[in-house]
Design a protein around this motif. Structure first.
Motif, PDB file in Angstrom:
ATOM      1  N   VAL A  65     -28.453  48.741  88.328  1.00  0.00           N
ATOM      2  CA  VAL A  65     -29.850  49.042  88.652  1.00  0.00           C
ATOM      3  C   VAL A  65     -30.811  48.541  87.571  1.00  0.00           C
ATOM      4  CG1 VAL A  65     -29.287  50.952  90.202  1.00  0.00           C
ATOM      5  CG2 VAL A  65     -29.752  51.442  87.778  1.00  0.00           C
TER       6      VAL A  65
ATOM      7  N   SER B 235     -36.652  50.033  87.706  1.00  0.00           N
ATOM      8  CA  SER B 235     -35.274  49.914  87.222  1.00  0.00           C
ATOM      9  C   SER B 235     -34.898  51.079  86.308  1.00  0.00           C
ATOM     10  CB  SER B 235     -35.094  48.588  86.476  1.00  0.00           C
ATOM     11  OG  SER B 235     -35.326  47.509  87.352  1.00  0.00           O
TER      12      SER B 235
ATOM     13  N   ASP C 159     -31.643  52.675  94.999  1.00  0.00           N
ATOM     14  CA  ASP C 159     -32.714  51.701  95.237  1.00  0.00           C
ATOM     15  C   ASP C 159     -33.494  52.021  96.511  1.00  0.00           C
ATOM     16  OD1 ASP C 159     -34.136  49.363  94.514  1.00  0.00           O
ATOM     17  OD2 ASP C 159     -32.886  48.111  95.804  1.00  0.00           O
TER      18      ASP C 159
ATOM     19  N   LEU D  70     -34.365  54.195  88.474  1.00  0.00           N
ATOM     20  CA  LEU D  70     -33.084  54.148  89.176  1.00  0.00           C
ATOM     21  C   LEU D  70     -31.931  54.460  88.235  1.00  0.00           C
ATOM     22  CD1 LEU D  70     -33.294  51.032  91.542  1.00  0.00           C
ATOM     23  CD2 LEU D  70     -34.066  53.366  91.948  1.00  0.00           C
TER      24      LEU D  70
END
Length: 197
Positions: free
Chosen positions: A68, A41, A137, A44
């Protein structure tokens, strides 16, 4: 903010620490260590900031970053579903919905509703921000697998057709990043780290 709200927010902050324990199938760049959901996460979010200029349209970068950062929080309860899983579909499930309501529900009502709405927007993948977030992603594990000489593609016998099909989502958020990603996929076939069947 009231003390009661602060207590709820701290409980949520403590709860999401569990994201660091959720292991993904992909491994860190040039590494044998599996990435966890929190690392994914964060990566991203950085990618969204750095690559936002490549979006097909003008986007609200902060909203993408929110998406994200929270998109995998539901995996604390629901677990990580491998994108190439042949048994469990990699789509929003009842387990994930229940997880979203429980985990975000720890927050004060207004914040809980906001984060659930952002999570739902990401899952639907229809807004410009959600399309770009989904591009990030899908791009990150592609880059990881290439850096690891096929990584999970080789480990789980994933072929070109499946990879190409799953990665095409990138173009919905950025045609230029998709052009780069598509070449990486083709080069991976040429170099022998991704098999065409």
């Amino acid at each position: 903010m009231q003390t009661e709200d602060l207590i709820k927010q701290i409980e949520f902050i403590k709860e999401i620490d569990k994201l660091k324990f959720i292991q993904r199938r992909t491994k860190l760049f040039n590494s044998d260590r599996h990435e966890n959901d929190a690392e994914h996460s964060w990566h991203l979010a950085m990618m969204a900031i750095i690559l936002s200029g490549h979006s097909n349209v003008s986007i609200d970068v902060l909203k993408v970053v929110k998406m994200v950062l929270i998109h995998d929080i539901v995996e604390i309860d629901a677990g990580d579903t491998f994108i190439y899983d042949t048994v469990k579909n990699h789509i929003n499930t009842n387990d994930e919905r229940a997880a979203a309501e429980r985990i975000f529900g720890l927050l004060p009502k207004e914040q809980a509703e906001e984060l659930i709405a952002v999570w739902e927007e990401f899952e639907a993948g229809e807004t410009d921000e959600a399309k770009f977030a989904k591009s990030m992603d899908r791009l990150e594990p592609l880059l990881q697998n290439v850096s690891n000489n096929g990584g999970t593609w080789k480990e789980y016998n994933v072929d070109y057709k499946k990879v190409y099909e799953k990665k095409q989502v990138i173009k919905n958020g950025s045609v230029s990043i998709w052009n780069y990603a598509e070449k990486l996929i083709e080069d991976s076939v040429t170099s022998g780290i991704l098999q065409k069947k």
